[in-house]
Design a protein around this motif. Structure first.
Motif, PDB file in Angstrom:
ATOM      1  N   SER A 259       1.017  -1.216   0.093  1.00 58.99           N
ATOM      2  CA  SER A 259       0.017   0.040   0.029  1.00 58.99           C
ATOM      3  C   SER A 259       0.658   1.109   0.062  1.00 58.99           C
ATOM      4  O   SER A 259       0.743   2.374  -0.748  1.00 58.99           O
ATOM      5  CB  SER A 259      -1.172  -0.096   1.299  1.00 58.99           C
ATOM      6  N   LYS A 260       2.023   1.138   0.732  1.00 57.76           N
ATOM      7  CA  LYS A 260       2.681   2.400   0.744  1.00 57.76           C
ATOM      8  C   LYS A 260       3.486   2.571  -0.592  1.00 57.76           C
ATOM      9  O   LYS A 260       3.781   3.760  -1.011  1.00 57.76           O
ATOM     10  CB  LYS A 260       3.836   2.289   1.854  1.00 57.76           C
ATOM     11  N   GLY A 261       3.738   1.267  -1.022  1.00 58.53           N
ATOM     12  CA  GLY A 261       4.324   1.582  -2.598  1.00 58.53           C
ATOM     13  C   GLY A 261       3.671   2.312  -3.505  1.00 58.53           C
ATOM     14  O   GLY A 261       4.074   2.781  -4.221  1.00 58.53           O
ATOM     15  N   PHE A 262       2.240   2.110  -3.282  1.00 56.05           N
ATOM     16  CA  PHE A 262       1.220   2.651  -4.127  1.00 56.05           C
ATOM     17  C   PHE A 262       0.888   4.278  -3.631  1.00 56.05           C
ATOM     18  O   PHE A 262      -0.027   4.698  -4.375  1.00 56.05           O
ATOM     19  CB  PHE A 262      -0.055   1.976  -4.427  1.00 56.05           C
ATOM     20  N   ARG A 263       1.512   4.501  -2.482  1.00 57.06           N
ATOM     21  CA  ARG A 263       1.224   5.831  -1.999  1.00 57.06           C
ATOM     22  C   ARG A 263      -0.188   5.961  -1.389  1.00 57.06           C
ATOM     23  O   ARG A 263      -0.859   7.202  -1.633  1.00 57.06           O
ATOM     24  CB  ARG A 263       1.851   6.884  -2.861  1.00 57.06           C
ATOM     25  N   PHE A 264      -0.828   5.005  -1.189  1.00 54.29           N
ATOM     26  CA  PHE A 264      -2.421   5.139  -0.448  1.00 54.29           C
ATOM     27  C   PHE A 264      -2.287   5.875   0.720  1.00 54.29           C
ATOM     28  O   PHE A 264      -1.463   6.046   1.480  1.00 54.29           O
ATOM     29  CB  PHE A 264      -2.817   3.625  -0.302  1.00 54.29           C
ATOM     30  N   SER A 265      -3.542   6.569   0.979  1.00 53.91           N
ATOM     31  CA  SER A 265      -3.554   7.060   2.067  1.00 53.91           C
ATOM     32  C   SER A 265      -3.719   6.287   3.280  1.00 53.91           C
ATOM     33  O   SER A 265      -3.701   4.954   3.059  1.00 53.91           O
ATOM     34  CB  SER A 265      -5.018   7.970   2.177  1.00 53.91           C
ATOM     35  N   ARG A 266      -3.812   6.799   4.517  1.00 51.42           N
ATOM     36  CA  ARG A 266      -4.063   5.966   5.834  1.00 51.42           C
ATOM     37  C   ARG A 266      -5.114   5.050   5.791  1.00 51.42           C
ATOM     38  O   ARG A 266      -5.124   4.052   6.058  1.00 51.42           O
ATOM     39  CB  ARG A 266      -3.641   6.755   7.053  1.00 51.42           C
ATOM     40  N   GLU A 267      -6.167   5.826   5.348  1.00 49.13           N
ATOM     41  CA  GLU A 267      -7.502   5.038   5.295  1.00 49.13           C
ATOM     42  C   GLU A 267      -7.545   3.927   4.065  1.00 49.13           C
ATOM     43  O   GLU A 267      -8.233   2.670   4.527  1.00 49.13           O
ATOM     44  CB  GLU A 267      -8.737   6.199   4.856  1.00 49.13           C
ATOM     45  N   ASP A 268      -6.949   4.212   3.139  1.00 50.46           N
ATOM     46  CA  ASP A 268      -7.012   3.256   1.833  1.00 50.46           C
ATOM     47  C   ASP A 268      -6.090   1.951   2.442  1.00 50.46           C
ATOM     48  O   ASP A 268      -6.457   0.621   2.113  1.00 50.46           O
ATOM     49  CB  ASP A 268      -6.613   3.758   0.570  1.00 50.46           C
ATOM     50  N   THR A 269      -5.064   2.388   2.934  1.00 50.60           N
ATOM     51  CA  THR A 269      -4.038   1.503   3.380  1.00 50.60           C
ATOM     52  C   THR A 269      -4.542   0.625   4.581  1.00 50.60           C
ATOM     53  O   THR A 269      -4.377  -0.627   4.628  1.00 50.60           O
ATOM     54  CB  THR A 269      -2.694   2.006   4.097  1.00 50.60           C
ATOM     55  N   THR A 270      -5.560   1.033   5.502  1.00 53.02           N
ATOM     56  CA  THR A 270      -6.173   0.119   6.318  1.00 53.02           C
ATOM     57  C   THR A 270      -6.952  -0.815   5.638  1.00 53.02           C
ATOM     58  O   THR A 270      -7.148  -2.127   5.990  1.00 53.02           O
ATOM     59  CB  THR A 270      -6.886   1.218   7.428  1.00 53.02           C
ATOM     60  N   THR A 271      -7.870  -0.254   4.652  1.00 57.75           N
ATOM     61  CA  THR A 271      -8.569  -1.162   3.886  1.00 57.75           C
ATOM     62  C   THR A 271      -7.840  -2.323   3.429  1.00 57.75           C
ATOM     63  O   THR A 271      -8.521  -3.596   3.111  1.00 57.75           O
ATOM     64  CB  THR A 271      -9.542  -0.336   2.783  1.00 57.75           C
ATOM     65  N   VAL A 272      -6.749  -1.832   2.613  1.00 57.45           N
ATOM     66  CA  VAL A 272      -6.139  -3.003   2.052  1.00 57.45           C
ATOM     67  C   VAL A 272      -5.626  -4.194   2.994  1.00 57.45           C
ATOM     68  O   VAL A 272      -5.719  -5.461   2.654  1.00 57.45           O
ATOM     69  CB  VAL A 272      -4.826  -2.415   1.290  1.00 57.45           C
ATOM     70  N   MET A 273      -5.019  -3.748   4.120  1.00 64.76           N
ATOM     71  CA  MET A 273      -4.643  -4.467   5.252  1.00 64.76           C
ATOM     72  C   MET A 273      -5.903  -5.641   5.651  1.00 64.76           C
ATOM     73  O   MET A 273      -5.363  -6.856   5.844  1.00 64.76           O
ATOM     74  CB  MET A 273      -3.955  -3.845   6.476  1.00 64.76           C
ATOM     75  N   PHE A 274      -6.880  -5.006   5.772  1.00 58.39           N
ATOM     76  CA  PHE A 274      -7.725  -5.868   6.571  1.00 58.39           C
ATOM     77  C   PHE A 274      -8.642  -6.503   5.897  1.00 58.39           C
ATOM     78  O   PHE A 274      -9.052  -7.624   6.085  1.00 58.39           O
ATOM     79  CB  PHE A 274      -8.713  -4.812   7.553  1.00 58.39           C
ATOM     80  N   CYS A 275      -8.953  -5.992   4.537  1.00 62.99           N
ATOM     81  CA  CYS A 275      -9.661  -6.812   3.315  1.00 62.99           C
ATOM     82  C   CYS A 275      -8.864  -7.720   2.659  1.00 62.99           C
ATOM     83  O   CYS A 275      -9.341  -9.027   2.389  1.00 62.99           O
ATOM     84  CB  CYS A 275     -10.537  -5.879   2.406  1.00 62.99           C
ATOM     85  N   GLY A 276      -7.691  -7.583   2.536  1.00 62.44           N
ATOM     86  CA  GLY A 276      -6.698  -8.288   1.797  1.00 62.44           C
ATOM     87  C   GLY A 276      -6.217  -9.227   2.679  1.00 62.44           C
ATOM     88  O   GLY A 276      -5.693 -10.628   2.086  1.00 62.44           O
ATOM     89  N   SER A 277      -6.174  -9.246   3.956  1.00 64.21           N
ATOM     90  CA  SER A 277      -5.574 -10.416   5.018  1.00 64.21           C
ATOM     91  C   SER A 277      -6.696 -11.372   5.527  1.00 64.21           C
ATOM     92  O   SER A 277      -6.143 -12.413   5.998  1.00 64.21           O
ATOM     93  CB  SER A 277      -4.813  -9.676   6.074  1.00 64.21           C
ATOM     94  N   LYS A 278      -7.648 -11.333   5.361  1.00 63.60           N
ATOM     95  CA  LYS A 278      -8.956 -11.988   5.819  1.00 63.60           C
ATOM     96  C   LYS A 278      -9.209 -13.050   4.813  1.00 63.60           C
ATOM     97  O   LYS A 278      -9.209 -13.047   3.440  1.00 63.60           O
ATOM     98  CB  LYS A 278     -10.087 -11.246   6.043  1.00 63.60           C
ATOM     99  N   LYS A 279      -9.755 -14.254   5.441  1.00 63.67           N
ATOM    100  CA  LYS A 279     -10.131 -15.401   4.629  1.00 63.67           C
ATOM    101  C   LYS A 279     -11.420 -15.892   5.127  1.00 63.67           C
ATOM    102  O   LYS A 279     -11.517 -15.918   6.427  1.00 63.67           O
ATOM    103  CB  LYS A 279      -9.030 -16.430   4.525  1.00 63.67           C
ATOM    104  N   SER A 280     -12.321 -16.072   4.376  1.00 63.97           N
ATOM    105  CA  SER A 280     -13.539 -16.484   4.592  1.00 63.97           C
ATOM    106  C   SER A 280     -13.944 -17.964   4.893  1.00 63.97           C
ATOM    107  O   SER A 280     -13.756 -18.761   4.156  1.00 63.97           O
ATOM    108  CB  SER A 280     -14.542 -16.025   3.618  1.00 63.97           C
ATOM    109  N   LEU A 281     -14.275 -18.350   6.186  1.00 62.47           N
ATOM    110  CA  LEU A 281     -14.551 -19.644   6.708  1.00 62.47           C
ATOM    111  C   LEU A 281     -15.947 -20.009   6.081  1.00 62.47           C
ATOM    112  O   LEU A 281     -16.129 -21.302   5.686  1.00 62.47           O
ATOM    113  CB  LEU A 281     -14.760 -19.639   8.394  1.00 62.47           C
ATOM    114  N   VAL A 282     -16.787 -19.137   5.993  1.00 66.98           N
ATOM    115  CA  VAL A 282     -18.048 -19.317   5.260  1.00 66.98           C
ATOM    116  C   VAL A 282     -17.837 -20.001   3.858  1.00 66.98           C
ATOM    117  O   VAL A 282     -18.466 -21.203   3.700  1.00 66.98           O
ATOM    118  CB  VAL A 282     -19.177 -18.214   5.154  1.00 66.98           C
TER     119      VAL A 282
END
Length: 331
Positions: A259-282
């Motif tokens: 995210s930092k490499g793409f120069r995302f804002s703090r808000e967008d970086t947070t979204t990448v971290m939490f949406c990208g790292s989760k995996k769906s048990l359902v």
């Protein structure tokens, strides 16, 4: 007591977490209840339940919000790429270095890496951490639908190297029938049924969790009945838990730097971290039931995902809470 329950819930140790653990113990001591010889029609119940889960998931999706969410395309590409490409490639690298051919736990780890992101927990954690909430809703929703196609393709690439049989065309057909079509029908009925869904959110959530618990129980019951875990010691399972926690932490850090490499804002970086790292048990439980028709094998393959799911809730919730507090302190 209420404060203790609330504190445990904040780090992912909620009722559903303890029920998942209970299902494993129940399957261990009463495996005959969950096998194909069981007098209870659990497979039929879970099959119908899965379609209802994704029908109501489709109802919850807003066509207008999905369309509006297309604007931030660079962020969406990064989230989907980390979810479906970076994750599996990282596991393949480690598998090449340390993997053991024919080990179902390694196969299960690759399976969790190829899965889509969660919806509810990703959105909730992005909200708590002060991230880009609309982008989180868009990406978590799209991820679930895209995963119906990408996850089976990844497994088709991986499975020829194993003894597990897999038919890609048959898998697409079954997943479309059980998952994709109910989602599309629900999406088309969004306006007519969204009021009903919003009024009965708690009941529908309990229903979703009940079906997942049944899938977990039957998968583990078959595996325990066939002694599939006999070759794995408690030390190995604890080691697997430690590796899943390290894996989750590694992916969070990697996504932060991407995210930092793409120069995302703090808000967008947070979204990448939490949406990208989760995996769906359902979706892992649902798609795995189709892709691994042998329930004995499926129970072992599901184990890394279950451990990862529990740890991503605990570690992710704690991290989201801390990030949210830091943002408030700065403001």
């Amino acid at each position: 007591m209420a404060n203790l329950r609330n504190n445990l819930g904040r780090v992912g140790l909620n009722t559903f977490f303890f029920l998942l653990i209970a299902m494993i113990f129940l399957a261990k001591f009463f495996p005959e209840w969950g096998t194909s010889d069981s007098p209870l029609p659990l497979k039929g119940i879970t099959g119908a339940g899965i379609s209802f889960i994704f029908f109501f998931y489709g109802v919850k999706l807003s066509p207008q919000k999905l369309w509006e969410g297309l604007a931030n395309w660079k962020l969406h590409i990064v989230v989907q790429a980390t979810t479906f490409f970076v994750f599996p490639i990282v596991v393949l690298i480690f598998y090449g270095l340390f993997g053991e051919e024919g080990n179902y736990l390694w196969l299960g780890t690759f399976y969790l890496a190829a899965l889509p992101s969660t919806v509810s927990s990703s959105v909730v954690m992005v909200s708590i951490a002060g991230g880009n909430l609309p982008a989180a809703i868009f990406n978590a929703s799209i991820s679930s639908m895209v995963g119906i196609f990408i996850t089976p393709i990844w497994m088709d690439i991986m499975l020829p190297e194993t003894s597990v049989s897999f038919d890609l065309t048959d898998t697409f057909f079954k997943l479309s029938l059980q998952v994709l079509f109910p989602v599309i029908i629900g999406l088309l009925l969004h306006k007519q049924l969204i009021g009903f869904v919003e009024k009965n959110q708690k009941t529908l959530k309990n229903f979703d969790q009940g079906i997942i618990l049944l899938i977990v129980f039957t998968a583990f019951a078959e595996s325990f009945a066939e002694d599939m875990f006999s070759g794995h010691t408690n030390a190995e399972l604890f080691g697997l838990s430690f590796l899943m926690l390290a894996f989750f932490g590694f992916m969070l850090v990697l996504m932060y730097f991407i995210s930092k490499g793409f120069r995302f804002s703090r808000e967008d970086t947070t979204t990448v971290m939490f949406c990208g790292s989760k995996k769906s048990l359902v979706q892992g439980a649902v798609m795995g039931r189709v892709m691994f028709p042998d329930p004995v094998v499926f129970g072992v393959i599901l184990l890394p995902l279950m451990i990862y799911h529990a740890l991503q809730l605990m570690a992710g919730s704690a991290l989201a809470q801390r990030m949210g507090e830091k943002k408030m302190e700065k403001n």
